[in-house]
Design a protein around this motif. Structure first.
Motif, short mmCIF file in Angstrom:
data_model
loop_
_atom_site.label_atom_id
_atom_site.label_comp_id
_atom_site.label_asym_id
_atom_site.label_seq_id
_atom_site.Cartn_x
_atom_site.Cartn_y
_atom_site.Cartn_z
N ALA A 12 -7.82 7.17 -44.06
CA ALA A 12 -8.72 8.22 -43.56
C ALA A 12 -8.46 9.55 -44.23
O ALA A 12 -9.40 10.28 -44.59
CB ALA A 12 -8.57 8.35 -42.04
N ARG A 13 -7.18 9.88 -44.46
CA ARG A 13 -6.85 11.17 -45.06
C ARG A 13 -7.16 11.22 -46.54
O ARG A 13 -6.98 12.27 -47.18
CB ARG A 13 -5.37 11.48 -44.83
CG ARG A 13 -5.04 11.83 -43.39
CD ARG A 13 -5.92 12.94 -42.84
NE ARG A 13 -5.80 14.19 -43.59
CZ ARG A 13 -6.67 15.20 -43.51
NH1 ARG A 13 -7.74 15.11 -42.75
NH2 ARG A 13 -6.47 16.29 -44.21
N ILE A 15 -10.32 10.07 -47.52
CA ILE A 15 -11.78 9.86 -47.55
C ILE A 15 -12.53 11.17 -47.60
O ILE A 15 -12.29 12.09 -46.81
CB ILE A 15 -12.22 9.04 -46.32
CG1 ILE A 15 -11.78 7.57 -46.47
CG2 ILE A 15 -13.73 9.12 -46.12
CD1 ILE A 15 -12.13 6.71 -45.29
N ASP A 16 -13.49 11.23 -48.53
CA ASP A 16 -14.57 12.21 -48.48
C ASP A 16 -15.71 11.52 -47.73
O ASP A 16 -16.41 10.65 -48.30
CB ASP A 16 -15.03 12.59 -49.89
CG ASP A 16 -13.99 13.39 -50.67
OD1 ASP A 16 -13.07 13.95 -50.05
OD2 ASP A 16 -14.12 13.47 -51.91
N HIS A 17 -15.90 11.86 -46.48
CA HIS A 17 -16.91 11.22 -45.62
C HIS A 17 -18.28 11.73 -46.06
O HIS A 17 -18.58 12.92 -45.93
CB HIS A 17 -16.60 11.57 -44.16
CG HIS A 17 -17.39 10.82 -43.15
ND1 HIS A 17 -17.71 9.49 -43.28
CD2 HIS A 17 -17.92 11.22 -41.95
CE1 HIS A 17 -18.40 9.10 -42.22
NE2 HIS A 17 -18.54 10.13 -41.39
N ALA A 36 -16.33 12.88 -38.93
CA ALA A 36 -15.21 13.10 -39.84
C ALA A 36 -14.00 13.66 -39.10
O ALA A 36 -12.86 13.25 -39.34
CB ALA A 36 -15.63 14.06 -40.96
N THR A 41 -10.83 12.28 -41.46
CA THR A 41 -11.02 12.21 -42.90
C THR A 41 -10.65 13.53 -43.56
O THR A 41 -10.55 14.57 -42.91
CB THR A 41 -12.47 11.83 -43.26
OG1 THR A 41 -13.36 12.90 -42.93
CG2 THR A 41 -12.90 10.56 -42.56
N TYR A 42 -10.46 13.46 -44.88
CA TYR A 42 -10.06 14.65 -45.62
C TYR A 42 -11.18 15.67 -45.68
O TYR A 42 -10.95 16.88 -45.55
CB TYR A 42 -9.63 14.27 -47.03
CG TYR A 42 -9.13 15.46 -47.83
CD1 TYR A 42 -7.83 15.94 -47.68
CD2 TYR A 42 -9.97 16.12 -48.74
CE1 TYR A 42 -7.38 17.04 -48.38
CE2 TYR A 42 -9.52 17.22 -49.45
CZ TYR A 42 -8.23 17.67 -49.27
OH TYR A 42 -7.80 18.77 -49.98
N ARG A 209 -8.33 9.44 -53.76
CA ARG A 209 -9.45 9.91 -52.94
C ARG A 209 -10.52 8.82 -52.98
O ARG A 209 -10.70 8.14 -53.99
CB ARG A 209 -10.01 11.23 -53.45
CG ARG A 209 -10.95 11.94 -52.46
CD ARG A 209 -10.20 12.67 -51.35
NE ARG A 209 -9.41 13.78 -51.87
CZ ARG A 209 -9.91 15.00 -52.12
NH1 ARG A 209 -11.19 15.26 -51.91
NH2 ARG A 209 -9.12 15.96 -52.56
N SER A 215 -17.53 5.22 -43.17
CA SER A 215 -16.09 5.38 -42.92
C SER A 215 -15.63 4.72 -41.63
O SER A 215 -14.57 4.08 -41.59
CB SER A 215 -15.72 6.87 -42.89
OG SER A 215 -16.10 7.51 -44.09
#
Length: 231
Positions: A12-13, A15-17, A36, A41-42, A209, A215
């Protein structure tokens, strides 16, 4: 925040959602932001016309915006202006598309100049990701374009827009991109990442990334692999 497995929380950290559909509305982007934050997410990644975004105070969420999307067939000056405006409207990161035709024609100096124009419009520490549309390129072209991106001081090379008929990310392309840039840039895998195992495989190949639209479903799916460490 949604309770995630250790693997899923790590993914999750990275991910660009993402929501880049042409029919996206302000309400859909607001829902994207809320999801997000819930998933951890990031960032969120949106089209430039959706800016500025309203991010709740205290939320640990970056904003990424595409540039020259999805064809890359914009003049460099237009891409640079688009990127600069996005940063002025609150973006933290820019995901620009190269001129894929220039790469196919072997005009790698022009590809580098295109990237450099955008880099000049958004100086570090703002993050520049370069979408190379890897599925449309040969291995030799992938290597040459990644070298051009590094020479133009990009922070990431990114596989795909997710809109090209040739397809999205592959483990092979991610591994080749990582081998090429080594520690001079990072790699984002985007397009076709549809399960937690897909995500973990991309990370194992060198991605730090991930560009993902589904997601929640991905993070809820089962996985057998262990994630590699991020940097």
């Amino acid at each position: 925040m949604t309770s995630l497995s250790p693997n899923a929380a790590t993914v999750a950290r990275m991910i660009d959602h993402t929501l880049l559909k042409p029919e996206a509305t302000a309400a859909a982007v607001a829902a994207l932001i809320a999801e997000a934050i819930e998933l951890g997410t990031y960032s969120v990644c949106v089209s430039p016309s959706m800016l500025p975004l309203t991010i709740p105070a205290g939320a640990d969420l970056k904003v990424a915006v595409v540039c020259g999307f999805p064809s890359g067939k914009h003049h460099s000056s237009i891409k640079a202006a688009e990127a600069a405006l996005a940063i002025a409207q609150g973006a933290d990161e820019i995901d620009m598309v190269i001129d894929i035709g220039a790469a196919k024609a072997g005009r790698f100096a022009d590809v580098q100049a295109d990237i450099a124009a955008v880099r000049a419009s958004i100086p570090a520490p703002k993050v520049l990701k370069v979408i190379i549309e890897s599925a449309a390129l040969t291995d030799a072209e992938i290597v040459a374009v990644c070298e051009a991106a590094v020479a133009a001081d990009a922070d990431f090379v990114k596989t795909s827009t997710g809109f090209h008929a040739a397809g999205g990310a592959t483990v092979h392309a991610v591994r080749l991109m990582k081998q090429t840039v080594d520690d001079r840039a990072r790699v984002k895998a985007s397009g076709g990442v549809r399960s937690l195992n897909d995500a973990l495989a991309m990370m194992e190949a060198g991605a730090t990334r991930l560009g993902v639209s589904g997601s929640a479903a991905i993070l809820a799916s089962p996985a057998q692999n262990k994630p590699t460490s991020a940097y």
